[in-house]
Structure formats: C-alpha cells, structure tokens
Design a protein around this motif. Structure first.
Motif: not given
Length: 307
Positions: A12-15, A173-176, A178-180, A212-219
């Motif tokens: 989803l983040i990549a898309k 997660i909304i787009g790229d 992530l709200f933790t 932490l396994s999600l894409p590194g550039d995820t905000r």
C-alpha cells in the motif's frame, strides 16, 4: 499483525508513492499533555481525518475547554476540508479525547480498533461501571480490525493491530504516512511503556518489529514527544529507517529478551500519567463523559489504591 498484513501494508505504501497519492499532514502540539494531533487530508478531494485530538482539561477544577480543538476547527474550515474520520489510535491515558466535540463541529465517524472491547472490560471492572456502560465498543461509530482497509478521499488506508502498550493499539497507514499512536516515540526517546493493565513488553517488541520491517522511507507521525535529554525542541515526525537504526530502545541488534528486560525495568521507575484516571474513563466511552447523575452533574471516579 500477521506477515500477510505487513506485506499488504508495504505494498500500500509503495503504491501511494508510485501513484503520487500522498496525504498532506498538519500537526498540532498540545504541550500540557505532550500530545501531537494530526489532521491528514487528500489534496485532490480535500477529504480529511483527525487523529488523536485533545480536549483541554484542568484537573484541579474539573473544568474542560476547547482551545486546542478549536484551533483544529479553524484550520479545517480555512483549508476547505471535509472530515470523514475522527481516529483514535487507542484509549489514551494521558489526555481526554475531543472527538465528540470535533464531530459536532466538523462531522466524521469516530473510529478505533475493535480490541477496545478488551480495554472496556478491564477498566469497566477497575471503575466498577454498572450495566449502563457497554463493553462492546458501541460508543464508537466504527471498530476496525487488523488489516482492514479504508479510503480517505482517493488515498487508500489500512489499520494494523500493534498491541503491547495497550491491547487495543492500532497503527493507521494513510498513503505513505504511518500514525503510530504511542507504540514508538522519536528515536532519541524510545518506545511506549508496557505496564498498564493489558500491556505486555514482549508483545510490544513483536509489534514494533513488524513495523520496522516496513519500507524505510515511510513517514512516521507520533502521538507524543517529551524532548529527549539534549534536544531543545519538540518533534513528532520521523521515518521507519530512523527508528530502525537509531531508536534508543529497539534499534537493530536489540533482541526480544534484551528489550523486555529494559522495558520492564524502566517501567518500574515510571509514575502513572497525571491524567490517567479521568482520561481512561472518558476515552473508553469514545470521548463522552459518564451520564449525569440526579443533580445534572457528570462525575469521574477516583479509585483508591488500585493502579
């Protein structure tokens, strides 16, 4: 969150990056409770979500206020946004939610993870709530399950169950972006405590590792900041890569047993949050106060020698 949901989140983040469907995030920081509220919107449709709002509360007087929430109302109206979601990452123990007030002003469904039912059961017993207090999450407009998808305008979103701090913690997660919630703090401050009823340090570690396994550039947008020693300003935005490499509690190379030993020892030194008793009573009701008593006044309980 199982591996399938984690992989779906990464996709989803990549898309979102590939299609340019990137949300705009405006944050409001409430220094008395060290809470960051995020207003997220789709720039194409102007549809918006408000995440982890704050109701002003003066505990000595028992008075509430709306200055923090009204700043959000002013921003939403000035930007011409339509609020679809009033999101709670979990039932907070450090501030009272302003979601019902903001819903009345701006609309949007009040939504939380479905494991709020566990929190309601645990704290319903602690506060000796009677049968009028439902323990099925029905105070909220919608309950979300692990891996569930939703839309914010044209931007796809997804929720991930990340227990450990509380049983009901959800990452949104909304787009790229992530709200933790409270699961992670800024890298120089670390991670959430895990000693509240229903919390567990080992579960928290496993939830964090999946994030932490999600894409590194995820905000990453965090719910709180307390200014780590040596830092002069508050901060609430970072990235997965920064957390992975530099989080002082859970960076690469810290194994589960090391984390659990650190987290449990640290938690023993922490006092209860200043507003935990009023906050939980309100937030487990989706931001609503208990029903008024015969004299028309609403009351919050103070259980003695319990927490």
């Amino acid at each position: 969150m199982d591996d399938l949901h984690r992989d779906s989140a990464a996709a989803l983040i990549a898309k979102a990056r590939a299609t340019g469907r990137i949300p705009v995030v405006k944050s409001f920081f409430d220094e008395p409770t060290f809470t960051a509220t995020h207003v997220v919107h789709d720039p194409a449709t102007r549809k918006a979500a408000i995440i982890d709002s704050v109701l002003d509360f003066d505990q000595p007087s028992g008075r509430t206020g709306h200055a923090s929430a009204d700043a959000i109302v002013d921003y939403v109206r000035r930007e011409g946004l339509t609020v679809e979601w009033q999101i709670e990452t979990h039932a907070h123990a450090d501030h009272l939610s302003a979601a019902p007030y903001l819903q009345a002003k701006l609309g949007g469904q009040i939504v939380i993870g479905r494991h709020i039912e566990t929190v309601q059961t645990v704290f319903g017993a602690i506060f000796n709530e009677d049968e009028r207090f439902a323990r099925d999450g029905s105070q909220f407009d919608r309950l979300m399950a692990d891996g569930e998808r939703f839309m914010l305008g044209e931007i796809e979103g997804m929720v991930l169950h990340t227990p450990g701090h509380t049983p009901a913690c959800m990452v949104w997660i909304i787009g790229d972006a992530l709200f933790t919630g409270d699961t992670l703090f800024m890298p120089d401050y670390g991670t959430a405590r895990a000693d509240f009823p229903g919390g567990d340090a080992r579960t928290l570690y496993r939830s964090i590792q999946r994030l932490l396994s999600l894409p590194g550039d995820t905000r990453l947008f965090l719910c709180h900041d307390y200014k780590a020693p040596g830092r002069d300003s508050f901060a609430w935005e970072t990235t997965i890569a920064a957390e992975r490499t530099a989080n002082v509690h859970v960076h690469e190379g810290v194994d589960e047993d090391q984390f659990v030993a650190m987290r449990e020892a640290r938690d023993k030194t922490l006092s209860m949050p200043r507003l935990i008793l009023p906050s939980i009573q309100v937030n487990m009701r989706a931001g609503h106060f208990p029903e008024p008593e015969a004299n028309g006044t609403r009351y919050l309980k103070l259980p003695l020698d319990t927490l």
